[in-house]
Scaffold this motif. Structure first.
Motif, PDB file in Angstrom:
ATOM      1  N   ASP A   1      45.206  28.264  35.712  1.00  0.00           N
ATOM      2  CA  ASP A   1      45.819  28.470  34.219  1.00  0.00           C
ATOM      3  C   ASP A   1      46.405  30.050  34.280  1.00  0.00           C
ATOM      4  O   ASP A   1      46.398  29.926  33.434  1.00  0.00           O
ATOM      5  N   PHE A   2      47.258  30.266  35.331  1.00  0.00           N
ATOM      6  CA  PHE A   2      47.082  31.606  34.912  1.00  0.00           C
ATOM      7  C   PHE A   2      47.867  32.413  33.640  1.00  0.00           C
ATOM      8  O   PHE A   2      48.381  33.428  33.612  1.00  0.00           O
ATOM      9  N   LEU A   3      48.661  30.832  33.017  1.00  0.00           N
ATOM     10  CA  LEU A   3      49.942  32.174  31.945  1.00  0.00           C
ATOM     11  C   LEU A   3      48.934  31.527  31.043  1.00  0.00           C
ATOM     12  O   LEU A   3      49.163  31.893  30.226  1.00  0.00           O
ATOM     13  N   ALA A   4      47.921  30.965  30.462  1.00  0.00           N
ATOM     14  CA  ALA A   4      47.156  30.241  29.481  1.00  0.00           C
ATOM     15  C   ALA A   4      46.710  31.959  28.506  1.00  0.00           C
ATOM     16  O   ALA A   4      46.644  31.549  27.720  1.00  0.00           O
ATOM     17  N   LYS A   5      46.667  33.484  29.039  1.00  0.00           N
ATOM     18  CA  LYS A   5      45.958  34.493  28.263  1.00  0.00           C
ATOM     19  C   LYS A   5      46.944  35.215  28.354  1.00  0.00           C
ATOM     20  O   LYS A   5      47.105  36.419  27.678  1.00  0.00           O
ATOM     21  N   VAL A   6      48.465  34.662  29.024  1.00  0.00           N
ATOM     22  CA  VAL A   6      49.557  35.265  28.800  1.00  0.00           C
ATOM     23  C   VAL A   6      50.245  35.472  27.363  1.00  0.00           C
ATOM     24  O   VAL A   6      50.358  34.315  26.806  1.00  0.00           O
ATOM     25  N   ASP A   7      50.473  36.366  26.639  1.00  0.00           N
ATOM     26  CA  ASP A   7      51.402  36.574  25.215  1.00  0.00           C
ATOM     27  C   ASP A   7      52.514  35.814  25.343  1.00  0.00           C
ATOM     28  O   ASP A   7      53.567  36.072  26.579  1.00  0.00           O
ATOM     29  N   ALA A   8      52.685  35.024  23.945  1.00  0.00           N
ATOM     30  CA  ALA A   8      54.291  34.122  24.438  1.00  0.00           C
ATOM     31  C   ALA A   8      55.801  34.917  24.571  1.00  0.00           C
ATOM     32  O   ALA A   8      56.247  34.692  24.806  1.00  0.00           O
TER      33      ALA A   8
ATOM     34  N   LEU B   1      56.337  36.524  28.007  1.00  0.00           N
ATOM     35  CA  LEU B   1      56.663  35.275  28.792  1.00  0.00           C
ATOM     36  C   LEU B   1      58.225  35.576  28.189  1.00  0.00           C
ATOM     37  O   LEU B   1      59.471  36.055  29.108  1.00  0.00           O
TER      38      LEU B   1
ATOM     39  N   LEU C   1      55.342  41.796  33.620  1.00  0.00           N
ATOM     40  CA  LEU C   1      54.098  40.190  33.857  1.00  0.00           C
ATOM     41  C   LEU C   1      53.492  40.586  34.984  1.00  0.00           C
ATOM     42  O   LEU C   1      52.034  39.904  34.879  1.00  0.00           O
TER      43      LEU C   1
ATOM     44  N   ILE D   1      49.777  38.148  35.396  1.00  0.00           N
ATOM     45  CA  ILE D   1      49.403  36.704  36.079  1.00  0.00           C
ATOM     46  C   ILE D   1      48.602  37.018  37.306  1.00  0.00           C
ATOM     47  O   ILE D   1      48.260  36.053  38.374  1.00  0.00           O
TER      48      ILE D   1
END
Lengths: 457, 457
Positions: free
Chosen positions: B73-80, B83, B91, B95
């Protein structure tokens, strides 16, 4: 530029010179045997279209495929709402179109379909390339590792199966293994067994359970069979099959009686018998071939023969495996192309050979001889000699700067160089050079001609 | 499973058997010469940490690196918010943590730093592995291609430079090239020239301009020099340098006079002279070595010798290049490790050899002999023969199913098999088998012993 302490991704490896010569020894040996049996090498790209790979390895496999981020402004065309949803799975196909090769089989199928009209069938190919899987790394399991596959497609002849047994035998014998077993089974026999007990749909459950006989014993297998939906009657029918003992011929006789009412089971037996009868013409070197009806190996894939190779000298998982598949290229729209193939587990073979000390000593050698370098006069003296030795095909190097004897000897030692030619005052005066044998420590004063003779021998 | 018409990503290639044997011929030849000169093979992972590669190839290079999407889940820790910004560049690092090898040099530097304490210096390594660049594919430029590098680190001796010239000479001569030029320059000479005209900071502009002499002529070079900030006086000073003619010795005499007031320039001349003086001891086979002070090649990287190799037989860009660098590992915190290396352009060498027809005929061969298969009796008759021939080391295969003569002959032709053994009624009766030479069409009836003798010869 920020200074970083460098590292490599987990599950990947650097291969240093000493490892490389050993790995090359394995690959070259297997390659030479593949070639000897008429298999030809191909290579496919490291990067495949993600669409080529997706759906071929099951859901778990799809997750373990390494995806490559699209180049450039990969977010430009992505829907803003989709981004906000933060759903990694659904975003993948939007930002990644390519992926790393996950095995050699699917790319081979893709290759056969794309090159169909250039190929001459039966097409016997081998391929030795790395593959990548985002598995959790652990002892003996890497994220980057080599596969060595040989497959023949476009021929249903069981001669192919028999020859693949020969290839295992010749390659592993050449590598120095002295006692190993090639286990043989046939998917049709397994189907026949499932049919006999009236549970053809449970064939996978049945084989998963009986495949564990070695690990969990008969009682364990029976328990697992119960859990997987088999009745006591089923199990009573299965027991004699699971416990099949004796020579291959004896097992086949028993099986023929057990499976007498199932056409597919009998077909499987006939196929196995045919392979054994081919093998009677060809004395094997070191391999034992054993019919093992508990052998399954990715059963849903194989449709005929199933192979697995184990060494009996050390405790180690299988060092090879393969089988026949009747529809390799169906996934790319080319139906009914039958094939059979095997794979060598190079990393495990490496470990077995290390443990048994099977790598020939010559394999650890770099240069054959080092010429010492004590001062610029000696260096100049050595230059024509370098040329003379190289012209004879001898792998020779000179220590590139004047240095202490000890340093040069330790350099030669580290590189496993067999001989050092020492050139000092005496040697330059007399023309007789000192040749030191690094294995024995013996030193002799020799003419250049004598040195050449010693090194070429 | 959706049916898709398979394809491969643009800029990548499948290599079919006929190409593979030729490619292997090139790689094996270069490998054998590297080894003969004491270079040892290493391999580094396909996947490096992105942080290892970023910033090493300039901004354009950073963009051309293939990045690997993080697993799971490569997006899990990405700041909204990040994104929503839809900024691909920012980005990437969120990721993607891994990337594909972009060249062999940076991974080699990383390797040396990580393995520093296991290595024996001077460390002479070679490496032949693919690299990946997200370049726009065009004729002769691929997104996946092989590099073949040899480098020695930890030795400032100019013997290394001289030996690298020998390696080019021996490898390319072995491959059959008959007329090629190894161009030699030295970064210190270029620095000296820039110093003489009082523009040391414009050294890059100067070399970029004079590097184009072949393409745009003297007037073009002068115009470009003006555009890049050089005065007419500068250009008048540069002209005799640009137009330097004569033998290497003559050029060096002129240069020594032109650069007489610049220490670094004189150092460069002395280095070149030393390399030439080493080479006097070693007769070259086919190479011409030429001092070319317009040669620059990624100048900012090199600090001493600069090499480039061109064939004079066909029109083609450089087929090799390299040079000395004084701070390879500085990017990873290990200072002052000097090295020098060269690279072979395998793809271009392949094209040159194809154009000149230099691949030996034996290189296109698969199996040496095919045994025909007309019916099951003949097949059975052939089985012991197969074993006999293989025991002699002969690469032999049997056509795996009974088939028409024509089909089997065309199979042998497609695979460039030299001989076919035909076994029919007559042959089985007499024991004399028909051996057909596929190149001449000649057929002879021979005993098995005679066949073995023919094939082994």
């Amino acid at each position: 530029m920020a200074l970083i302490k460098p590292s490599i991704p987990k599950g990947t490896r650097d291969f240093s010179p000493k490892e490389m010569v050993k790995r090359n020894y394995i690959f070259d040996t297997i390659r030479s045997v593949f070639s000897k049996f008429g298999y030809q090498e191909i290579q496919t790209p490291t990067i495949e279209n993600l669409s080529t790979l997706t759906g071929k390895y099951g859901d778990e496999g799809d997750r373990l495929i390494f995806k490559i981020l699209n180049s450039g402004d990969f977010l430009a065309k992505v829907d803003a709402q989709k981004l906000q949803a933060k759903n990694s799975d659904s975003l993948v196909s939007e930002i990644s179109e390519k992926a790393l090769r996950y095995d050699l089989t699917v790319p081979f199928a893709r290759y056969v379909v794309m090159h169909y009209h250039e190929l001459s069938f039966p097409f016997k190919r081998f391929q030795m390339q790395p593959v990548w899987r985002a598995d959790r790394p652990q002892k003996g399991r890497y994220r980057e590792f080599y596969q060595c596959d040989a497959d023949v497609v476009g021929s249903a002849s069981l001669l192919n199966e028999a020859e693949l047994v020969l290839i295992y035998d010749e390659a592993l014998t050449k590598l120095g293994l002295k006692d190993f077993t090639i286990k043989l089974n046939n998917r049709k026999i397994l189907a026949g067994i499932a049919e006999i007990i009236g549970k053809p749909n449970l064939i996978v459950d049945m084989t998963v359970a009986i495949d564990k006989l070695d690990k969990i014993g008969l009682d364990g297998v029976c328990n697992e069979l119960k859990e997987r939906g088999f009745t006591q009657t089923d199990i009573d029918q299965l027991k004699p099959v699971i416990l099949l003992r004796g020579s291959n011929a004896e097992k086949l006789v028993q099986l023929r009686s057990i499976l007498s009412t199932t056409a597919i089971g009998l077909k499987g037996i006939t196929e196995i018998e045919q392979i054994f009868s081919y093998l009677e013409y060809w004395p094997l070197e070191r391999a034992n071939v054993e019919l093992d009806i508990t052998l399954a190996r990715g059963l849903n894939y194989y449709t005929g023969a199933i192979f697995e190779v184990k060494t009996n000298e050390v405790s180690m998982g299988s060092i090879g495996g393969g089988g026949r598949y009747d529809d390799l290229t169906g996934m790319f729209g080319l139906k009914d192309l039958t094939g059979v193939g095997i794979s060598f587990g190079a990393d495990r073979i490496y470990d077995v050979m290390e443990e048994l000390g099977l790598f020939p000593q010559a394999v650890s050698q770099g240069s054959q001889v080092l010429i010492s370098n004590f001062d610029s006069r000696a260096e100049t003296y050595a230059l024509p000699l370098l040329h003379q030795l190289r012209a004879k095909g001898i792998a020779v190097e000179i220590y590139p700067t004047p240095a202490k004897l000890k340093k040069q000897m330790s350099y030669a030692n580290d590189k496993s160089i067999s001989y050092v030619i020492l050139i000092g005052q005496d040697e330059m005066q007399s023309g007789l050079l000192t040749l030191r044998d690094m294995r024995t420590g013996e030193q002799r004063k020799l003419s250049i001609e004598q040195i050449v003779a010693t090194l070429i021998y």
